[in-house]
Design an enzyme around this catalytic site. Structure first.
Site, short mmCIF file in Angstrom:
data_model
loop_
_atom_site.label_atom_id
_atom_site.label_comp_id
_atom_site.label_asym_id
_atom_site.label_seq_id
_atom_site.Cartn_x
_atom_site.Cartn_y
_atom_site.Cartn_z
N LEU A 65 9.24 51.63 35.40
CA LEU A 65 10.03 51.27 34.22
C LEU A 65 11.51 51.65 34.37
CD1 LEU A 65 7.53 52.02 31.29
CD2 LEU A 65 8.02 49.84 32.42
N ALA A 79 8.91 45.32 43.43
CA ALA A 79 9.54 46.55 42.91
C ALA A 79 10.80 46.95 43.68
CB ALA A 79 8.52 47.68 42.94
N TYR A 88 20.99 45.32 51.40
CA TYR A 88 19.91 44.68 50.65
C TYR A 88 19.16 43.69 51.54
CZ TYR A 88 17.60 41.40 47.55
OH TYR A 88 16.67 40.57 46.98
N1 UFG Z 1 29.10 34.88 39.77
C1 UFG Z 1 30.31 34.76 39.11
N2 UFG Z 1 30.56 35.57 38.05
C2 UFG Z 1 29.66 36.51 37.61
C3 UFG Z 1 28.41 36.62 38.29
C4 UFG Z 1 28.17 35.79 39.37
O1 UFG Z 1 31.17 33.95 39.48
O2 UFG Z 1 29.96 37.22 36.65
C5 UFG Z 1 28.84 34.00 40.91
C6 UFG Z 1 28.56 34.77 42.18
O3 UFG Z 1 29.75 35.11 42.83
C7 UFG Z 1 27.70 33.76 42.94
C8 UFG Z 1 26.94 33.01 41.83
O4 UFG Z 1 27.66 33.27 40.63
O5 UFG Z 1 28.51 32.84 43.60
C9 UFG Z 1 25.53 33.53 41.66
O6 UFG Z 1 25.57 34.93 41.54
P1 UFG Z 1 24.30 35.80 41.11
O7 UFG Z 1 24.75 37.23 41.07
O8 UFG Z 1 23.68 35.23 39.90
O9 UFG Z 1 23.27 35.58 42.29
P2 UFG Z 1 23.45 35.82 43.86
O10 UFG Z 1 23.48 34.46 44.48
O11 UFG Z 1 24.55 36.73 44.20
O12 UFG Z 1 22.14 36.66 44.20
C10 UFG Z 1 20.85 36.17 44.13
C11 UFG Z 1 19.89 37.32 43.87
C12 UFG Z 1 19.94 38.29 45.01
C13 UFG Z 1 19.68 37.57 46.29
C14 UFG Z 1 20.60 36.42 46.45
C15 UFG Z 1 20.24 35.63 47.66
O13 UFG Z 1 20.25 37.98 42.68
O14 UFG Z 1 18.96 39.28 44.80
O15 UFG Z 1 20.53 35.56 45.33
O16 UFG Z 1 21.33 34.94 48.06
F1 UFG Z 1 19.87 38.39 47.34
#
Ligand code: UFG
Length: 327
Positions: free
Chosen positions: A33, A74, A141
């Site tokens: 949790l 997890a 990661y």
């Molecule tokens: N983004 C923004 N503004 C924000 C948040 C995100 O512009 O406030 C952009 C990021 O730069 C990225 C896209 O939105 O280009 C998606 O971002 P997320 O954080 O939603 O997702 P990620 O692609 O970074 O990450 C996800 C998973 C990870 C995994 C990854 C694999 O959350 O665990 O995909 O590529 F590793």
């Protein structure tokens, strides 16, 4: 099947637990949790608050439950955090995950489903990304996920424990009752929704100068229910004698950050204030899955491929839970 689910109170875990239970499987959830929510589990769910770092406790739970399969959700998932705190990423995502695998092995279980990630591929050299794309993680990661994939390969060779390793692209969306509620939230769709609801001043676009049509990063968003369905199919595949396999899970369609924002505006009918910001370290410009292998091997087809449908499900959940599970 008796299935031990670690991280079953989290976002993807809880949706999968719900589907496994509705499909007649006997599920036992372990979750510390720290990020999961007890409210994401039905009151009938067999559940222990336990930490995977405590190998003896996990083994005792497995001895009592005698799982045929274990599913691991997890992990820590924040790419940026993993760069500055690699110690906790390797300990939790590798060492602690091995405690679950050992508990399964020592109690005679045969199947393991492990949530991996597109981050194992690093910056892609070819799009769409197949499972044969070179492995080149760019952060702890991604490395931690790859390390555990290798551990599973060794356990298959030595002990015959068969695995399915889904490599998720961007999980998104919600069911009627279960949704995304991270603290802190870092993911794009929930953040844009919070901005549309006035819970945040704006959404920061991390980089508008990428080599993409509108300059923002492109991702392959996959509905959490479709991910859960792939886990159910993966467990059935293993029970039918399927060989160990890694499977990309995505829709094969890419949407830019600006397209996601436009989708939230359409679905919500509200404007979203946007601020252009610096690039975020470690972001690939474009991640799009080739999921042909999952489609063939698991006979899996995403049921919610449309971005607006994915966003609408997330929006609807957030309207019912404006402050998340604890609200
Ligand atoms: N983004 C923004 N503004 C924000 C948040 C995100 O512009 O406030 C952009 C990021 O730069 C990225 C896209 O939105 O280009 C998606 O971002 P997320 O954080 O939603 O997702 P990620 O692609 O970074 O990450 C996800 C998973 C990870 C995994 C990854 C694999 O959350 O665990 O995909 O590529 F590793």
């Amino acid at each position: 099947m008796r299935i031990l689910v670690a991280g079953g109170a989290g976002y993807i875990g809880s949706v999968t637990v719900d589907l496994l239970q509705r499909s007649g499987h006997e599920v036992h959830v372990i979750d510390n949790l720290s990020y999961g929510h007890q409210a994401a589990l039905s009151s009938e769910t067999a559940f222990d608050v336990a930490d995977l770092s405590n190998g003896d406790a996990i083994k005792a739970i497995a001895e009592a439950f005698q799982p045929e399969a274990a599913v691991h959700f997890a992990a820590f998932i924040a790419v940026g955090e993993s760069v500055v705190k690699p110690d906790i990423y390797y300990r939790n995502n590798v060492t602690n995950a091995q405690n679950l695998l050992e508990a399964l092995r020592l109690t005679g279980g045969k199947y393991f489903v492990f949530s991996s990630t597109a981050a194992v591929y690093g910056e892609p050299t070819a799009i769409p990304i197949t499972e044969d794309h070179p492995i080149a993680p760019e952060n702890p990661y991604g490395h931690s996920k790859r390390m555990f994939e290798i551990i599973l390969e060794s356990y298959d060779t030595a002990y015959g424990i068969k695995h399915v390793i889904p490599r998720y692209f961007n999980a998104a969306g919600a069911t009627e009752t279960l949704g995304e509620d991270h603290h802190p939230e870092t993911h794009l769709i929930p953040l844009v929704i919070q901005a549309a609801m006035g819970q945040r001043e704006n959404i920061k676009v991390f980089g508008a100068d990428y080599d993409t049509p509108d300059g923002t990063c492109i991702r392959d968003y996959i509905h959490v229910e479709d991910l859960a369905q792939a886990h159910l199919s993966a467990l059935n595949y293993l029970a039918d004698g399927g060989a160990s396999v890694k499977l990309n899970l995505g829709n094969g369609a890419g949407y830019s950050v600006r397209e996601v924002i436009a989708s939230v505006e359409r679905v919500s009918g509200r404007p979203v204030p946007v601020v252009e910001a610096e690039r975020r370290a470690g972001d690939a410009s474009r991640l799009i899955a080739a999921s042909d292998r999952a489609r063939t091997i698991l006979n899996w087809t995403p049921k919610h491929p449309d971005l607006d449908d994915i966003v609408r499900s997330a929006w609807d959940w957030r309207q019912k839970h404006p402050d998340g599970y604890e609200g």
